[in-house]
Design an enzyme around this catalytic site. Structure first.
Site, mmCIF file in Angstrom:
data_model
loop_
_atom_site.group_PDB
_atom_site.id
_atom_site.type_symbol
_atom_site.label_atom_id
_atom_site.label_comp_id
_atom_site.label_asym_id
_atom_site.label_seq_id
_atom_site.Cartn_x
_atom_site.Cartn_y
_atom_site.Cartn_z
ATOM 1 N N ASP A 32 0.814 -1.222 0.000
ATOM 2 C CA ASP A 32 0.000 0.000 0.000
ATOM 3 C C ASP A 32 0.847 1.271 0.000
ATOM 4 O O ASP A 32 0.463 2.291 0.591
ATOM 5 C CB ASP A 32 -0.956 0.014 1.218
ATOM 6 C CG ASP A 32 -1.856 -1.198 1.236
ATOM 7 O OD1 ASP A 32 -2.200 -1.707 0.157
ATOM 8 O OD2 ASP A 32 -2.203 -1.651 2.346
ATOM 9 N N LYS A 74 1.723 2.217 -5.103
ATOM 10 C CA LYS A 74 2.262 1.677 -6.373
ATOM 11 C C LYS A 74 1.343 2.016 -7.541
ATOM 12 O O LYS A 74 1.791 2.420 -8.611
ATOM 13 C CB LYS A 74 2.421 0.137 -6.279
ATOM 14 C CG LYS A 74 3.372 -0.321 -5.196
ATOM 15 C CD LYS A 74 3.396 -1.830 -5.069
ATOM 16 C CE LYS A 74 2.181 -2.426 -4.401
ATOM 17 N NZ LYS A 74 2.003 -2.107 -2.979
ATOM 18 N N GLY A 130 -4.599 -4.367 -3.638
ATOM 19 C CA GLY A 130 -5.577 -3.327 -3.956
ATOM 20 C C GLY A 130 -4.790 -2.102 -4.363
ATOM 21 O O GLY A 130 -4.155 -1.475 -3.518
ATOM 22 N N HIS A 131 -4.746 -1.817 -5.660
ATOM 23 C CA HIS A 131 -3.957 -0.693 -6.163
ATOM 24 C C HIS A 131 -4.917 0.416 -6.598
ATOM 25 O O HIS A 131 -5.738 0.211 -7.488
ATOM 26 C CB HIS A 131 -3.070 -1.137 -7.329
ATOM 27 C CG HIS A 131 -2.067 -2.184 -6.934
ATOM 28 N ND1 HIS A 131 -1.233 -2.815 -7.817
ATOM 29 C CD2 HIS A 131 -1.755 -2.711 -5.721
ATOM 30 C CE1 HIS A 131 -0.462 -3.671 -7.169
ATOM 31 N NE2 HIS A 131 -0.773 -3.632 -5.898
ATOM 32 N N GLN A 178 1.943 -6.065 -3.186
ATOM 33 C CA GLN A 178 2.428 -6.140 -1.801
ATOM 34 C C GLN A 178 3.722 -5.319 -1.655
ATOM 35 O O GLN A 178 3.894 -4.342 -2.363
ATOM 36 C CB GLN A 178 2.642 -7.598 -1.354
ATOM 37 C CG GLN A 178 1.348 -8.393 -1.190
ATOM 38 C CD GLN A 178 0.774 -8.905 -2.489
ATOM 39 O OE1 GLN A 178 1.444 -9.567 -3.252
ATOM 40 N NE2 GLN A 178 -0.489 -8.628 -2.741
HETATM 41 P P1 GDP Z 1 -0.841 0.336 -3.539
HETATM 42 O O1 GDP Z 1 -1.425 -0.953 -3.075
HETATM 43 O O2 GDP Z 1 0.616 0.427 -3.286
HETATM 44 O O3 GDP Z 1 -1.184 0.679 -4.957
HETATM 45 O O4 GDP Z 1 -1.501 1.465 -2.608
HETATM 46 P P2 GDP Z 1 -3.052 1.573 -2.190
HETATM 47 O O5 GDP Z 1 -3.839 2.024 -3.353
HETATM 48 O O6 GDP Z 1 -3.493 0.354 -1.486
HETATM 49 O O7 GDP Z 1 -2.962 2.680 -1.068
HETATM 50 C C1 GDP Z 1 -2.438 3.951 -1.320
HETATM 51 C C2 GDP Z 1 -3.533 4.997 -1.022
HETATM 52 O O8 GDP Z 1 -2.946 6.256 -0.971
HETATM 53 C C3 GDP Z 1 -4.584 5.085 -2.100
HETATM 54 O O9 GDP Z 1 -5.800 5.450 -1.522
HETATM 55 C C4 GDP Z 1 -4.072 6.200 -3.013
HETATM 56 O O10 GDP Z 1 -5.112 6.880 -3.707
HETATM 57 C C5 GDP Z 1 -3.463 7.109 -1.999
HETATM 58 N N1 GDP Z 1 -2.302 7.883 -2.434
HETATM 59 C C6 GDP Z 1 -1.303 7.532 -3.282
HETATM 60 N N2 GDP Z 1 -0.370 8.498 -3.320
HETATM 61 C C7 GDP Z 1 -0.783 9.461 -2.476
HETATM 62 C C8 GDP Z 1 -0.216 10.707 -2.037
HETATM 63 O O11 GDP Z 1 0.868 11.108 -2.437
HETATM 64 N N3 GDP Z 1 -0.953 11.409 -1.125
HETATM 65 C C9 GDP Z 1 -2.144 11.003 -0.648
HETATM 66 N N4 GDP Z 1 -2.775 11.761 0.231
HETATM 67 N N5 GDP Z 1 -2.696 9.839 -1.024
HETATM 68 C C10 GDP Z 1 -2.015 9.079 -1.913
HETATM 69 P P1 IMO Z 2 -0.930 -4.229 -2.163
HETATM 70 O O1 IMO Z 2 -0.498 -4.797 -3.485
HETATM 71 C C1 IMO Z 2 -0.852 -4.569 2.171
HETATM 72 C C2 IMO Z 2 -0.813 -8.619 3.807
HETATM 73 C C3 IMO Z 2 -2.029 -9.093 4.582
HETATM 74 C C4 IMO Z 2 -1.373 -10.038 5.571
HETATM 75 C C5 IMO Z 2 -0.267 -10.686 4.727
HETATM 76 C C6 IMO Z 2 -0.642 -12.049 4.143
HETATM 77 O O2 IMO Z 2 -2.218 -3.499 -2.225
HETATM 78 O O3 IMO Z 2 0.172 -3.441 -1.545
HETATM 79 P P2 IMO Z 2 -2.242 -12.755 2.128
HETATM 80 O O4 IMO Z 2 -3.712 -12.505 1.910
HETATM 81 O O5 IMO Z 2 -1.358 -12.202 1.058
HETATM 82 O O6 IMO Z 2 -1.924 -14.186 2.441
HETATM 83 O O7 IMO Z 2 -1.910 -11.940 3.494
HETATM 84 O O8 IMO Z 2 0.015 -9.779 3.689
HETATM 85 N N1 IMO Z 2 -1.094 -8.130 2.446
HETATM 86 C C7 IMO Z 2 -1.057 -6.843 2.101
HETATM 87 N N2 IMO Z 2 -0.850 -5.734 2.855
HETATM 88 N N3 IMO Z 2 -1.035 -4.468 0.843
HETATM 89 C C8 IMO Z 2 -1.217 -5.569 0.088
HETATM 90 O O9 IMO Z 2 -1.244 -5.521 -1.266
HETATM 91 C C9 IMO Z 2 -1.271 -6.821 0.705
HETATM 92 N N4 IMO Z 2 -1.473 -8.084 0.274
HETATM 93 C C10 IMO Z 2 -1.347 -8.874 1.347
HETATM 94 O O10 IMO Z 2 -2.680 -8.024 5.222
HETATM 95 O O11 IMO Z 2 -0.745 -9.300 6.586
HETATM 96 MG MG MG Z 3 -2.895 -1.638 -1.752
#
Ligand code: GDP
Ligand code: IMO
Ligand code: MG
Length: 424
Positions: free
Chosen positions: A13, A16, A40-41, A218
């Site tokens: 998270d 990416k 979840g991207h 991840q």
């Molecule tokens: P990922 O799994 O690495 O793609 O990240 P996620 O989407 O799970 O979580 C990142 C969250 O931060 C999302 O809600 C994005 O919309 C948000 N986000 C990404 N870059 C920024 C930033 O620079 N500032 C803020 N406030 N939110 C951001």
């Molecule tokens: P993105 O791509 C954050 C974490 C879970 C748990 C561990 C194992 O959005 O960054 P799993 O279901 O993979 O067997 O869970 O890994 N986890 C993540 N944490 N972002 C993710 O994906 C994750 N995918 C798995 O919360 O701790």
């Molecule tokens: Mg994510």
């Protein structure tokens, strides 16, 4: 031609999706190489959040091809839902979406086993996303997995799925297995036009000089070998995992961009030395909307930890850093950065700046912090490096110097245009 990997280098998270989307204009093909719908991207544009679990983050750029490689574990129901949702938004898949025939299929059994393992009182609670990821990879590695190419043949599916229930000592009647097979084959019929023998296609793209981006899911600290085992996911999230998950030579990868949050978060269980179980942690969670994109769970929040981040830089060979969510740190009087671990009783085992192999030690180390002054100005409208307040620049430059790696991108908001390209 350039071949770039964009990897999360912390606990997932890191943003990416946002960074991959922001880089998309220079990319011909995005290849997601591992993980499954545990990811979840989020990509934000036109005022809406678009959350992708399986489909690569380049999908909103119609000139780009998007690929799910061998190393991805695919829940066909989730895939179909996601494709339908995107089609409704006007996204087209024809001639631009590909799935490797060798990719593994997540079965109902895997989701059941994942939930059961988390519910079993004798098991360590990993806090998985319960998407069946661990059990699917386990069956694949034990050579019993169902591959995409198996979906063509009903008899093969019946044999393999029946065998899996026997292996896992779970009783299952034939009618239920047949129902599963029908379900799988119905989903398969809708995606089979996208199924390819991927290594040949990747080889062709490389020879044609295409710009390829490998999308990580991840983060490195969740890598099954190098993360905080056993509190990890079940795939290789690090750069070293790319070639074996795609079927290409590692020598083709030109650059590795590491995505790092400006602070740390983690969902699920496991050690987190700089975690803040206080008002500061809550403030970061609220300002950063730190709730899981896949499960909605509140993310644990804490200060930036240079020891683990630098370990990640090292094992991935990160060439440059995209530092995200800097805007979330607005409004703090001071900001802390952890620069070392005090191992106390175990100080003979590891150096202060060393990430341990036995990460259970992290539960008891004392972080050594430096403190920097915060900033109060809203930075979410900053477009250039020089628009940032001095203290924000100082925070970024301090991380850059501690990580000994250039920070080339600073993200100050979730939208595409809230991206500062340092030095441009
Ligand atoms: P990922 O799994 O690495 O793609 O990240 P996620 O989407 O799970 O979580 C990142 C969250 O931060 C999302 O809600 C994005 O919309 C948000 N986000 C990404 N870059 C920024 C930033 O620079 N500032 C803020 N406030 N939110 C951001
Ligand atoms: P993105 O791509 C954050 C974490 C879970 C748990 C561990 C194992 O959005 O960054 P799993 O279901 O993979 O067997 O869970 O890994 N986890 C993540 N944490 N972002 C993710 O994906 C994750 N995918 C798995 O919360 O701790
Ligand atoms: Mg994510």
């Amino acid at each position: 031609m350039s071949i770039t990997a964009v990897l999360g280098c912390l606990y997932g998270d890191e943003g990416k999706g946002k960074i991959i989307d922001a880089l998309a204009s220079d990319v011909d093909v995005t290849i997601r190489f591992q993980g499954g719908s545990n990811a979840g991207h989020t990509i934000k544009f036109d005022g809406n959040d678009h959350i992708l679990h399986l489909i690569p983050s380049g999908i909103f750029h119609s000139n780009q091809k998007c690929v799910l490689a061998t190393g991805v574990v695919i829940d066909l129901c989730q895939l179909e839902d996601e494709m339908n949702g995107l089609t409704e938004k006007g996204v087209s898949f024809s001639d631009r979406f590909y799935i490797d025939e060798r990719a593994s299929v997540v079965l109902r059994l895997h989701k059941f086993l994942d939930k059961k393992s988390e519910a079993d009182a004798n098991n360590e609670k990993i806090g998985t996303t319960q998407r069946g990821i661990g059990p699917c990879y386990t069956d694949s590695i034990s050579r019993n997995g169902v591959k995409f190419y198996d979906l063509k043949n009903k008899d093969t599916l019946q044999k393999k799925i029946t065998n899996l229930y026997l292996l896992h000592h779970i009783e299952m009647n034939e009618a239920e297995i047949l129902d599963q097979i029908e379900d799988l084959q119905n989903h398969y019929a809708k995606v089979k036009e996208y199924v390819v023998n991927l290594p040949y296609l990747v080889d062709k793209w490389i020879k044609e000089g295409k710009n390829i981006l490998f999308e990580g899911a991840q983060g490195s600290l969740l890598d099954v070998y190098f993360g905080t085992y056993p509190f990890v996911t079940s795939s290789h999230t690090i750069a070293g995992g790319i070639a074996s998950a795609v079927g290409c030579s590692p020598k083709h990868i030109d650059q590795i961009i590491g995505v790092y949050k400006s602070y740390f978060t983690r969902v699920g269980s496991g050690p987190f030395p700089t975690e803040l179980n206080d008002k500061i942690g809550e403030k970061i969670r609220e300002q950063g909307h730190e709730y899981g994109s896949t499960t909605g769970r509140p993310r644990r929040c804490g200060w930036f930890d240079v020891v683990s981040a630098k370990y990640s830089t090292m094992i991935n060979g990160v060439d440059s850093i995209a530092l995200t969510l800097l805007d979330v740190l607005t409004g703090f009087d001071t900001l802390k950065i952890c620069t070392g671990y005090d191992y106390g009783y175990h100080k003979n085992l590891y150096q202060e700046n060393e990430f341990p192999a036995d990460t259970s030690l992290l539960a008891n180390i004392k972080p050594i912090y430096i403190e920097l002054p915060g900033w109060q100005e809203d930075i979410s409208t900053c477009k250039k490096w020089n628009d940032l307040p001095e203290n924000a620049k100082q925070y970024v430059l301090t991380l850059e110097s501690l990580l000994e790696t250039p920070i080339r991108i600073v993200s100050v908001g979730p939208n595409r245009d809230q991206t500062i390209y340092v030095g441009k």
